[in-house]
Motif scaffolding. Structure first.
Motif, mmCIF file in Angstrom:
data_model
loop_
_atom_site.group_PDB
_atom_site.id
_atom_site.type_symbol
_atom_site.label_atom_id
_atom_site.label_comp_id
_atom_site.label_asym_id
_atom_site.label_seq_id
_atom_site.Cartn_x
_atom_site.Cartn_y
_atom_site.Cartn_z
ATOM 1 N N SER A 1 47.914 28.557 67.105
ATOM 2 C CA SER A 1 48.958 29.495 67.573
ATOM 3 C C SER A 1 48.393 30.967 67.708
ATOM 4 C CB SER A 1 49.821 29.755 66.130
ATOM 5 O OG SER A 1 49.372 30.546 65.261
ATOM 6 N N ASN A 2 49.340 31.930 68.160
ATOM 7 C CA ASN A 2 48.590 33.202 68.291
ATOM 8 C C ASN A 2 48.749 33.989 67.188
ATOM 9 O OD1 ASN A 2 51.529 33.831 68.004
ATOM 10 N ND2 ASN A 2 51.855 33.795 70.421
ATOM 11 N N PHE A 3 48.850 33.596 65.901
ATOM 12 C CA PHE A 3 48.671 34.122 64.383
ATOM 13 C C PHE A 3 49.449 35.282 64.123
ATOM 14 C CE2 PHE A 3 44.482 32.224 62.639
ATOM 15 C CZ PHE A 3 44.614 31.008 63.518
ATOM 16 N N ARG A 4 50.717 35.279 65.075
ATOM 17 C CA ARG A 4 51.788 36.433 64.741
ATOM 18 C C ARG A 4 52.384 36.139 63.285
ATOM 19 N NH1 ARG A 4 54.073 36.266 70.345
ATOM 20 N NH2 ARG A 4 52.319 36.836 71.692
ATOM 21 N N LEU B 1 41.720 22.766 60.560
ATOM 22 C CA LEU B 1 41.300 23.390 61.916
ATOM 23 C C LEU B 1 42.378 24.485 62.314
ATOM 24 C CD1 LEU B 1 39.970 20.614 63.726
ATOM 25 C CD2 LEU B 1 38.725 21.831 61.840
ATOM 26 N N LEU B 2 41.915 25.841 62.415
ATOM 27 C CA LEU B 2 42.787 26.746 62.569
ATOM 28 C C LEU B 2 42.409 27.206 63.989
ATOM 29 C CD1 LEU B 2 43.277 28.711 59.471
ATOM 30 C CD2 LEU B 2 45.243 27.238 60.538
ATOM 31 N N ILE B 3 42.955 26.839 65.094
ATOM 32 C CA ILE B 3 42.977 27.373 66.461
ATOM 33 C C ILE B 3 43.864 28.634 66.826
ATOM 34 C CG2 ILE B 3 42.703 26.481 68.794
ATOM 35 C CD1 ILE B 3 41.918 23.865 67.606
ATOM 36 N N GLY B 4 43.100 29.519 67.339
ATOM 37 C CA GLY B 4 43.725 30.631 68.052
ATOM 38 C C GLY B 4 43.437 31.961 67.088
ATOM 39 N N ASP B 5 43.959 33.022 67.525
ATOM 40 C CA ASP B 5 43.724 34.276 66.968
ATOM 41 C C ASP B 5 44.876 35.241 66.956
ATOM 42 O OD1 ASP B 5 42.086 36.152 65.458
ATOM 43 O OD2 ASP B 5 40.409 35.811 66.538
ATOM 44 N N GLY B 6 44.848 36.626 66.221
ATOM 45 C CA GLY B 6 46.008 37.179 66.201
ATOM 46 C C GLY B 6 46.124 38.105 64.993
ATOM 47 N N PRO B 7 47.311 38.973 64.773
ATOM 48 C CA PRO B 7 47.152 39.816 63.718
ATOM 49 C C PRO B 7 47.136 39.315 62.428
ATOM 50 C CG PRO B 7 49.148 39.822 65.049
ATOM 51 C CD PRO B 7 48.165 38.854 65.621
ATOM 52 N N GLU B 8 47.418 38.189 62.147
ATOM 53 C CA GLU B 8 47.403 37.444 60.745
ATOM 54 C C GLU B 8 46.123 36.825 60.389
ATOM 55 O OE1 GLU B 8 49.676 37.654 58.113
ATOM 56 O OE2 GLU B 8 50.302 39.281 59.673
ATOM 57 N N ARG B 9 45.126 36.934 61.247
ATOM 58 C CA ARG B 9 43.702 36.138 60.991
ATOM 59 C C ARG B 9 43.057 36.774 59.607
ATOM 60 N NH1 ARG B 9 39.121 33.841 63.881
ATOM 61 N NH2 ARG B 9 37.625 33.775 62.483
ATOM 62 N N SER B 10 43.069 38.116 59.576
ATOM 63 C CA SER B 10 42.354 38.710 58.395
ATOM 64 C C SER B 10 43.027 38.350 57.181
ATOM 65 C CB SER B 10 42.030 40.208 58.426
ATOM 66 O OG SER B 10 41.786 40.577 59.827
ATOM 67 N N ASN B 11 44.375 38.337 57.077
ATOM 68 C CA ASN B 11 45.037 37.939 55.648
ATOM 69 C C ASN B 11 44.727 36.541 55.656
ATOM 70 O OD1 ASN B 11 46.175 40.376 55.668
ATOM 71 N ND2 ASN B 11 47.982 40.145 56.635
ATOM 72 N N ALA B 12 44.671 35.808 56.505
ATOM 73 C CA ALA B 12 44.615 34.264 56.553
ATOM 74 C C ALA B 12 43.473 33.802 55.983
ATOM 75 C CB ALA B 12 44.821 33.547 57.652
ATOM 76 N N GLU B 13 42.195 34.590 56.324
ATOM 77 C CA GLU B 13 40.771 34.357 55.746
ATOM 78 C C GLU B 13 40.783 34.739 54.563
ATOM 79 O OE1 GLU B 13 37.858 34.647 59.355
ATOM 80 O OE2 GLU B 13 38.480 36.452 58.897
ATOM 81 N N GLN B 14 41.301 35.996 54.127
ATOM 82 C CA GLN B 14 41.528 36.416 52.666
ATOM 83 C C GLN B 14 42.286 35.663 51.724
ATOM 84 O OE1 GLN B 14 39.683 39.339 51.734
ATOM 85 N NE2 GLN B 14 40.214 38.357 49.906
#
Ligand code: GMT
Length: 383
Positions: free
Chosen positions: A205-208, A232-245
């Motif tokens: 997704s676009n990680f919105r 496996l997470l494919i894509g990138d977007g505004p929620e990426r850092s929260n997801a990593e955290q």
């Protein structure tokens, strides 16, 4: 036919779908002119029938918000006039439908006519379009379009319910190109990602925020507790850092891979065992359809248009938005029962064929023919 296509170039369904449509139309012999502020992500082929017109926006210290629409309108007017385009197809109403209307008006003053087709994709109606800041312009632009299409029955009905329209919206679902999206023999990928036979769970997704990446991770954590698995997470977007955290907090980083904006999604889908789509809003769910074409069952929410693609109990399962426990339970059910898994893989593949490119492209060509014919009829009547 000479077709202009306006779309967003970013990693998102509307741009992907517009680009795939344009490529298919070009393969069929139409001349296709793309308009966007950057090369669309899937515009990965060279063809004598494809042209790209970059919309560059002049920055100036006075502009806190550079006027992208004006640059787009100018580009449209210029190209439509000199390339003599037959039809203009804009994807995502905001601001493209209004830009198309403005270009059409300007050209008309110069004796040039071009019909406009607007395709609604989702949040241009469900989230952004309904906002009082945009609603009047969205309503106006749809009413001024020669035809309006929506990518799902849900979106069509929701648009008619909320906006006062002077025309019937035509539902043309999204599609998948089976030449590209089909299961490929990528066993070496499987070995690299899951060397001990772990289950492979995927999300694209676009990680919105609406995609609920946090729920993807929460569901995965529960699956991982029951069986060895990789996410496996494919894509990138505004929620990426929260997801990593969140992965760090849950201490599951070793089993989660953030792969970024990968183009060859189909290669990874070919080794996936399950696709997760816990979205809060999703007018269609193109990413789920692409997974299904690669024989991957889907566990998703039942939000908006998703059930038109992922059929509960057949191609996977659907649960209420936020029902992380339910989505985890259904995922575990599929992944731990080989017979059910195989049945759902086959059903997903079969269902995806309802949305094959060959079937859907013709529906757009029919809309183009119709608006061009109607325009000619109006002209000869007024002559
Ligand atoms: O509406 C959006 O959020 C943007 C758009 C995009 O460009 O990613 O997504 C929408 O269009 C896709 C293609 O038609 C659909 O598959 C998505 O379901 C839809 N997204 C939403 O409705 C949230």
């Amino acid at each position: 036919m000479k077709i202009g296509i306006v779309c967003y170039p970013t990693y998102g369904g509307s741009g992907v779908m517009a680009t795939e449509l344009g490529k298919a139309l070009a393969n069929k012999g139409h001349q296709v002119h793309f308009f966007s502020y950057a090369i669309p992500v899937r515009l990965d082929m060279v063809s004598r029938n494809i042209f790209f017109h970059e919309v560059s926006v002049l920055a100036y210290p006075l502009f806190e918000y550079p006027p992208y629409e004006l640059a787009l309108i100018s580009r449209l007017v210029d190209v439509i006039k000199y390339e003599k385009l037959d039809v203009l197809h804009v994807h995502y109403a905001i601001p493209h439908a209004f830009a198309a209307y403005s270009a059409k008006k300007m050209l008309r003053e110069q004796g040039i006519r071009i019909p406009v087709v607007t395709t609604l994709h989702g949040t241009d109606i469900t989230l952004v379009g309904k906002d009082p800041a945009y609603e009047p312009v969205v309503t106006f632009s749809m009413n001024k379009s020669d035809a309006v299409t929506a990518v799902s029955q849900f979106l069509k009905e929701e648009t008619h319910r909320f906006f006062k329209l002077n025309k019937e919206i035509k539902m043309i679902p999204n599609f998948v190109d089976f030449e590209r999206f089909s299961k490929q023999p990528k066993e070496h990928f499987k070995m690299a990602i899951a060397p001990f036979g772990e289950k492979i769970i995927m999300h694209t997704s676009n990680f919105r925020p609406v995609k609920r990446i946090d729920h993807v991770i929460e569901v995965f954590r529960r699956i991982r507790e029951k069986m060895p698995s990789k996410l496996l997470l494919i894509g990138d977007g505004p929620e990426r850092s929260n997801a990593e955290q969140l992965c760090r907090t849950l201490d599951i980083c070793d089993d989660v891979r953030f792969l970024g904006k990968i183009d060859a999604v189909e290669e990874l889908l070919s080794v996936a065992d399950l696709f997760l789509m816990p979205s809060e809003n999703e007018s269609f769910g193109l990413a789920a359809l692409e997974a299904m074409a690669c024989e991957v069952p889907v566990v998703s929410t039942n939000a908006e248009g998703i059930p038109e693609v992922n059929v509960d109990g057949i191609t996977g399962f659907t649960c209420n938005v936020g029902d992380v426990e339910g989505m985890a339970e259904k995922s575990i059910m599929i992944l731990s029962d080989d017979v059910l898994h195989k049945k759902m893989k086959q059903a997903a593949f079969k269902k995806a064929h309802e949305f094959s490119l060959d079937k859907i492209m013709g529906m757009y060509e029919d809309v183009y023919d119709e608006v061009i014919k109607n325009q000619k009829a109006r002209l000869s009547k007024s002559a």
